[in-house]
Design an enzyme around this catalytic site. Structure first.
Site, PDB file in Angstrom:
ATOM      1  N   GLU A 193      14.888 -34.871  32.145  1.00 18.95           N
ATOM      2  CA  GLU A 193      15.764 -36.026  31.955  1.00 18.95           C
ATOM      3  C   GLU A 193      17.176 -35.536  31.664  1.00 18.95           C
ATOM      4  OE1 GLU A 193      15.303 -38.540  28.427  1.00 18.95           O
ATOM      5  OE2 GLU A 193      15.461 -40.286  29.745  1.00 18.95           O
ATOM      6  N   GLU A 230       9.155 -45.528  22.567  1.00 19.53           N
ATOM      7  CA  GLU A 230       9.715 -45.740  23.908  1.00 19.53           C
ATOM      8  C   GLU A 230      10.637 -44.553  24.142  1.00 19.53           C
ATOM      9  OE1 GLU A 230      12.223 -46.377  26.686  1.00 19.53           O
ATOM     10  OE2 GLU A 230      12.945 -48.036  25.447  1.00 19.53           O
ATOM     11  N   CYS A 283      17.363 -44.710  29.683  1.00 17.71           N
ATOM     12  CA  CYS A 283      16.044 -44.144  29.966  1.00 17.71           C
ATOM     13  C   CYS A 283      15.447 -44.731  31.242  1.00 17.71           C
ATOM     14  CB  CYS A 283      15.116 -44.346  28.775  1.00 17.71           C
ATOM     15  SG  CYS A 283      15.086 -46.036  28.206  1.00 17.71           S
ATOM     16  N   LYS A 290      17.144 -47.574  11.041  1.00 19.62           N
ATOM     17  CA  LYS A 290      17.987 -46.368  11.014  1.00 19.62           C
ATOM     18  C   LYS A 290      18.645 -46.282  12.389  1.00 19.62           C
ATOM     19  CE  LYS A 290      18.484 -42.409  11.866  1.00 19.62           C
ATOM     20  NZ  LYS A 290      19.631 -41.929  12.698  1.00 19.62           N
TER      21      LYS A 290
HETATM   22  P1  ADP Z   1      18.766 -38.957  21.856  1.00 19.56           P
HETATM   23  O1  ADP Z   1      18.112 -37.798  22.519  1.00 19.56           O
HETATM   24  O2  ADP Z   1      18.866 -40.188  22.683  1.00 19.56           O
HETATM   25  O3  ADP Z   1      20.009 -38.625  21.072  1.00 19.56           O
HETATM   26  P2  ADP Z   1      16.944 -38.730  19.664  1.00 19.56           P
HETATM   27  O4  ADP Z   1      15.525 -38.847  20.065  1.00 19.56           O
HETATM   28  O5  ADP Z   1      17.497 -37.406  19.316  1.00 19.56           O
HETATM   29  O6  ADP Z   1      17.754 -39.450  20.798  1.00 19.56           O
HETATM   30  O7  ADP Z   1      17.249 -39.709  18.465  1.00 19.56           O
HETATM   31  C1  ADP Z   1      16.899 -41.075  18.474  1.00 19.56           C
HETATM   32  C2  ADP Z   1      16.895 -41.577  17.054  1.00 19.56           C
HETATM   33  O8  ADP Z   1      15.915 -40.861  16.301  1.00 19.56           O
HETATM   34  C3  ADP Z   1      18.203 -41.378  16.308  1.00 19.56           C
HETATM   35  O9  ADP Z   1      18.405 -42.513  15.462  1.00 19.56           O
HETATM   36  C4  ADP Z   1      17.946 -40.124  15.488  1.00 19.56           C
HETATM   37  O10 ADP Z   1      18.744 -40.016  14.344  1.00 19.56           O
HETATM   38  C5  ADP Z   1      16.492 -40.305  15.122  1.00 19.56           C
HETATM   39  N1  ADP Z   1      15.748 -39.070  14.815  1.00 19.56           N
HETATM   40  C6  ADP Z   1      15.908 -37.850  15.375  1.00 19.56           C
HETATM   41  N2  ADP Z   1      14.982 -36.987  14.880  1.00 19.56           N
HETATM   42  C7  ADP Z   1      14.212 -37.680  13.994  1.00 19.56           C
HETATM   43  C8  ADP Z   1      13.090 -37.365  13.171  1.00 19.56           C
HETATM   44  N3  ADP Z   1      12.547 -36.140  13.174  1.00 19.56           N
HETATM   45  N4  ADP Z   1      12.565 -38.329  12.405  1.00 19.56           N
HETATM   46  C9  ADP Z   1      13.082 -39.578  12.418  1.00 19.56           C
HETATM   47  N5  ADP Z   1      14.132 -39.941  13.170  1.00 19.56           N
HETATM   48  C10 ADP Z   1      14.700 -39.020  13.965  1.00 19.56           C
END
Ligand code: ADP
Length: 476
Positions: free
Chosen positions: A380, A251, A285, A175
């Site tokens: 961060e 990570e 990161c 995903k």
């Molecule tokens: P960032 O803060 O770098 O945007 P996120 O942690 O919000 O990163 O998102 C990283 C990935 O995790 C993306 O592919 C996002 O769609 C996915 N994601 C966000 N929330 C969830 C969740 N609750 N379950 C599974 N995947 C998630």
């Protein structure tokens, strides 16, 4: 508008209900691609395909050498399509295309070669017991792996998340982040062209909770979850996984410290420290967003740092001369601006940088005078903003560096060998760089302490996570 679909069971296809979302080019702030929006049905189809490919297909039953041939072919195809892979990441998330063409695409391709070699050259243990028994280890692929990737290194992390599980004989559903869907679709199409059987490597697009990401990590057929992203989402995924005892590697975020000692070679330390916060507009990161400089060289370091920060070129990421592209999205831009505003509120001073005034661009920013408890020093930011502060003794420097909720990376600059070893040993971070930054050895452990994550990836750490080690005890 361009169009990106899912890759499920060997087919490039839209969502069953035809729903889509848009990927916005952060340079123009205009949508540039329409992307299939995956829901429960698409996740179900992808996991089912991956499960079938795992339980009935050839992939887990091939020798590591056979899989290696296909993964090598995929790497070659990625290099043949390097221009298009690079263009998609740049259009999706605004990274300067020069970075992709001069390293990242090749690095992503080599992730597949390295993982394939690692699996192919591996060997298992034999345990001598007594004259009647032969005991040995077998590393079974774990099953269907859910890989959830971030946008800041869409291709690099996308390939890193899937290469090792594939090399070890698992099947995968990736995903990609909603901000950066383009390169993943092409990578999965190239995998099919390389001869990977249908269902082995699937891509489903969509968002997190209540969308493709959420449905994927909740799916009962998933045997492993590998995630890179924020600590908050990592924790949420970890809770979901705990209910079914599914192992996770997470990570997550970082707030890397950079200790510059008075004996450092500033011709090395300054440009390296500049690179280690402004790369990818600070949306990494691993960046060192807290710099602690020993007092005798503080003023000189700051003056040289500011000069080099101001020399960096902001601009259109498609222009090969650009050093810093835009911030990925309105949401992230607003977040970074919130931290810029917090700096004077918390007692600090911005020496250079701030909003560029046009679009989602932020100039390389240097802040001084902040107390360690300031928001910009603790949280961060994920933007081109660095907090610089002085320290006196080695102990004080180490304590400042370790005083963080995160522990992904730390960096130190010194020419004293004793100090280099002793400080590196004391820093509580998953990777410590001495007199350099950003050099990755992909066989070495990669991951973080504290809120920076759970588990380690890379080299044999991959094997331990993506397989079920089985002890076979045989009586003669
Ligand atoms: P960032 O803060 O770098 O945007 P996120 O942690 O919000 O990163 O998102 C990283 C990935 O995790 C993306 O592919 C996002 O769609 C996915 N994601 C966000 N929330 C969830 C969740 N609750 N379950 C599974 N995947 C998630």
């Amino acid at each position: 508008m361009e169009r990106f679909d899912h890759v499920i069971d060997g087919q490039v296809r839209p969502s069953a209900d035809g729903r889509t979302f848009e990927s916005v080019n952060p340079h123009t702030r205009e949508p540039w691609a329409e992307v299939a929006l995956g829901g429960r049905a698409e996740v179900e189809a992808a996991v089912e395909a991956a499960s079938r490919a795992f339980h009935q297909g050839s992939w887990p039953r091939m020798t590591t050498g056979e899989r290696r041939q296909i993964l090598y072919r995929l790497a070659d195809l990625m290099l043949e399509h390097r221009q298009e892979l690079a263009r998609r990441d740049t259009m999706d998330m605004g990274k300067p295309i020069s970075r992709l063409l001069n390293g990242e695409v090749a690095g992503a391709a080599s992730n597949f070669r390295l993982a394939a070699d690692e699996a192919d050259l591996d060997h298992a243990e034999v345990y001598p017991k007594d004259a009647d028994h032969h005991i040995y280890t077998q590393y079974d692929p774990a099953g269907v792996v859910a890989a959830v990737a971030p946008w800041n290194f869409a291709l690099t992390m996308g390939s890193w998340k899937v290469a090792a599980p594939l090399a070890w004989g698992n099947t995968v559903v990736l995903k990609p982040a909603e901000q950066s869907p383009g390169s993943a679709t092409l990578m999965a199409e190239l995998a099919l062209e390389a001869g990977m059987p249908p269902g082995v490597f699937n891509v489903v697009h969509g968002f997190g909770p209540g969308s493709a990401g959420g449905f994927l990590v909740e799916h009962p057929e998933v045997a492993r979850i590998t995630f890179t992203g924020s600590s908050e989402v990592g924790a949420a995924i970890s809770k979901v996984a705990a209910d079914r005892l599914v192992p996770v590697t997470l990570e997550c975020g970082g707030k890397g410290a950079n200790l510059v000692f008075a004996d450092a070679d500033l011709d090395v330390a300054v440009p390296s420290s500049v690179r280690s916060i402004y790369s990818n507009s600070g949306q990494v990161c691993l960046v060192t967003s807290r710099v602690y400089v020993q007092r005798p060289i503080f003023d000189e370091f700051v003056a040289r740092f500011v000069e080099q920060a101001e020399a960096l070129r902001l601009g259109d990421p498609m222009d090969p001369a650009t050093d810093l592209g835009p911030i990925v999205s309105q949401e992230q831009y607003d977040k970074v601006c919130g931290y810029l505003d917090s700096i004077p509120e918390d007692g600090g001073k911005i020496l250079t940088g701030g909003r560029a005034g046009d679009g989602w661009y932020v100039r390389p920013t240097v802040a001084i005078g902040l107390p360690p408890a300031a928001r910009a020093c603790r949280e961060e930011i994920f933007g081109p903003v660095v907090c610089v502060a002085p320290f006196d003794t080695e102990d004080e420097g180490v304590n400042l560096a370790n005083d963080s909720d995160y522990g992904l990376t730390a960096t130190l600059y010194t020419q004293d060998l004793r100090r280099a070893h002793q400080v590196a040993e004391r820093l509580r971070a998953g990777t410590v760089w001495v007199n350099t930054w950003g050099v990755r050895e992909r066989k070495a452990p990669f991951g973080g302490y504290k809120l920076s994550g759970v588990g380690r990836e890379g080299g044999h750490f991959h094997r331990d996570f993506f397989t079920e080690p089985k002890a076979i005890v045989m009586r003669y």
